[in-house]
Enzyme design. Structure first.
Site, PDB file in Angstrom:
ATOM      1  N   ASP A  94      -9.447  21.757 -13.975  1.00 13.70           N
ATOM      2  CA  ASP A  94      -8.504  19.819 -13.935  1.00 13.70           C
ATOM      3  C   ASP A  94      -9.800  18.782 -13.159  1.00 13.70           C
ATOM      4  OD1 ASP A  94      -7.217  18.182 -13.473  1.00 13.70           O
ATOM      5  OD2 ASP A  94      -6.914  17.882 -11.239  1.00 13.70           O
ATOM      6  N   ASP A 106      -9.787  15.253 -12.306  1.00 15.10           N
ATOM      7  CA  ASP A 106      -9.185  13.742 -11.272  1.00 15.10           C
ATOM      8  C   ASP A 106      -8.516  14.650 -10.249  1.00 15.10           C
ATOM      9  OD1 ASP A 106     -10.494  11.015 -11.779  1.00 15.10           O
ATOM     10  OD2 ASP A 106      -8.667  11.702 -13.345  1.00 15.10           O
TER      11      ASP A 106
HETATM   12  O1  M1P Z   1      -5.826  13.363 -14.351  1.00 16.84           O
HETATM   13  C1  M1P Z   1      -5.260  12.754 -14.394  1.00 16.84           C
HETATM   14  C2  M1P Z   1      -5.101  11.398 -15.067  1.00 16.84           C
HETATM   15  O2  M1P Z   1      -5.463   9.771 -14.797  1.00 16.84           O
HETATM   16  C3  M1P Z   1      -5.428   9.232 -15.489  1.00 16.84           C
HETATM   17  O3  M1P Z   1      -4.429   9.144 -14.325  1.00 16.84           O
HETATM   18  P1  M1P Z   1      -4.206   7.012 -13.521  1.00 16.84           P
HETATM   19  O4  M1P Z   1      -4.809   6.548 -14.494  1.00 16.84           O
HETATM   20  O5  M1P Z   1      -2.729   7.131 -13.356  1.00 16.84           O
HETATM   21  O6  M1P Z   1      -5.180   7.619 -11.761  1.00 16.84           O
HETATM   22  C4  M1P Z   1      -4.946   9.400 -16.127  1.00 16.84           C
HETATM   23  O7  M1P Z   1      -6.106   8.837 -17.194  1.00 16.84           O
HETATM   24  C5  M1P Z   1      -4.093   9.748 -17.220  1.00 16.84           C
HETATM   25  O8  M1P Z   1      -3.402   9.865 -18.579  1.00 16.84           O
HETATM   26  C6  M1P Z   1      -3.912  11.278 -16.297  1.00 16.84           C
HETATM   27  O9  M1P Z   1      -3.052  12.356 -16.430  1.00 16.84           O
END
Ligand code: M1P
Length: 255
Positions: A18, A20
């Site tokens: 993953d 983030d």
């Molecule tokens: O990768 C996780 C999520 O990252 C973003 O979420 P947010 O902007 O709410 O932090 C988005 O790009 C989301 O689509 C994605 O699942």
């Protein structure tokens, strides 16, 4: 057999990450240390990412000094694998709008925009619905929020459950749409057809003959956007709580 272009690795293992919270802090750039660890891992295994975000955002986070992220990783899966590359070459895909159809999409997006207009939250910015290839992304505060504003919204949402309540209303209002609502990040949730979660990416690799497919993610709990692929019988799941934790586990598993 693992395809010949990938057969130079010391093992026939695939390691998927993953983005983030796993390779980088939320919506921020990857560290030099992580890049070194991944470069080293790529000698031992086939390496890919599977993110919920679109490829533009993931590229901003993972590419360094103009490098091309789809070439830096063996597999690049954005939007849960609805945008997919193997060794820099695009793989076949499907689209959200083709799945849902314009006539069914309109009432959904109209309802979402009305709901956000009526929402009383501390601040609102812009881009409340982001239309992507394999999903839409819905943000009550808006995607133009700064890092400080997104941190503040994430804390507010923990207390007030703005996104969870929004998702519940959508599930009730559009029960026959066949859609999944996934809260994966800090300020938004993703909306995509049932089954187009991160396990979608596995369709691109399941005939490649990997002996093991590892997946690393931080939102591996039920309801998190890593849950389905983390708990899928085709993967060996690793739950991490930060990029530093990811590095620690990689070093233990692939010394
Ligand atoms: O990768 C996780 C999520 O990252 C973003 O979420 P947010 O902007 O709410 O932090 C988005 O790009 C989301 O689509 C994605 O699942």
């Amino acid at each position: 057999m693992v395809s010949s272009a990938l057969a130079d690795r010391a093992t026939k293992k695939l390691v998927l990450f993953d983005v983030d919270g796993t390779l980088t802090p939320a919506r921020q750039a990857v560290s030099t240390e992580m890049l070194e660890v991944l470069r080293d891992l790529r000698k031992k295994a086939v390496v890919g990412f599977v993110g919920g975000s679109d490829l533009v955002k993931i590229s901003e986070q993972l590419s360094v000094q103009g490098s091309n992220v789809v070439e830096d990783f063996d597999y690049a899966f954005a939007e849960n694998g609805l945008t997919a590359y193997k060794l820099g070459k695009p793989l076949a895909s499907q689209s959200f709008i083709e799945f849902i159809g314009e006539e069914r999409y309109k009432p959904l997006v109209n309802f979402i925009l009305h709901y956000i207009a009526d929402l009383d939250i501390p601040i609102k910015r812009g881009t409340f619905v982001e239309f992507r290839n394999g999903m839409i992304n819905v943000s009550p505060i808006g995607r133009n929020a700064t890092i400080a504003e997104r941190d503040a919204f994430a804390a507010y949402d923990k207390v007030h459950g703005v996104r969870a309540a929004f998702v519940k209303v959508l599930q009730e209002k559009f029960p026959d749409y066949g859609l999944t609502y996934s809260i994966g990040g800090q300020i938004s949730f993703d909306v995509f057809p049932n089954g187009w979660d991160k396990t979608y990416a596995l369709r691109h690799v399941e005939d490649e003959g990997f002996e093991e497919i590892h997946f690393f993610g931080d939102k591996t709990y039920k309801g998190g956007n890593d849950y389905e692929i983390f708990s899928d019988p085709r993967t060996i799941g690793h739950s991490v709580n930060s990029p530093a934790d990811t590095i620690k586990i990689i070093k233990e598993l692939f010394p």
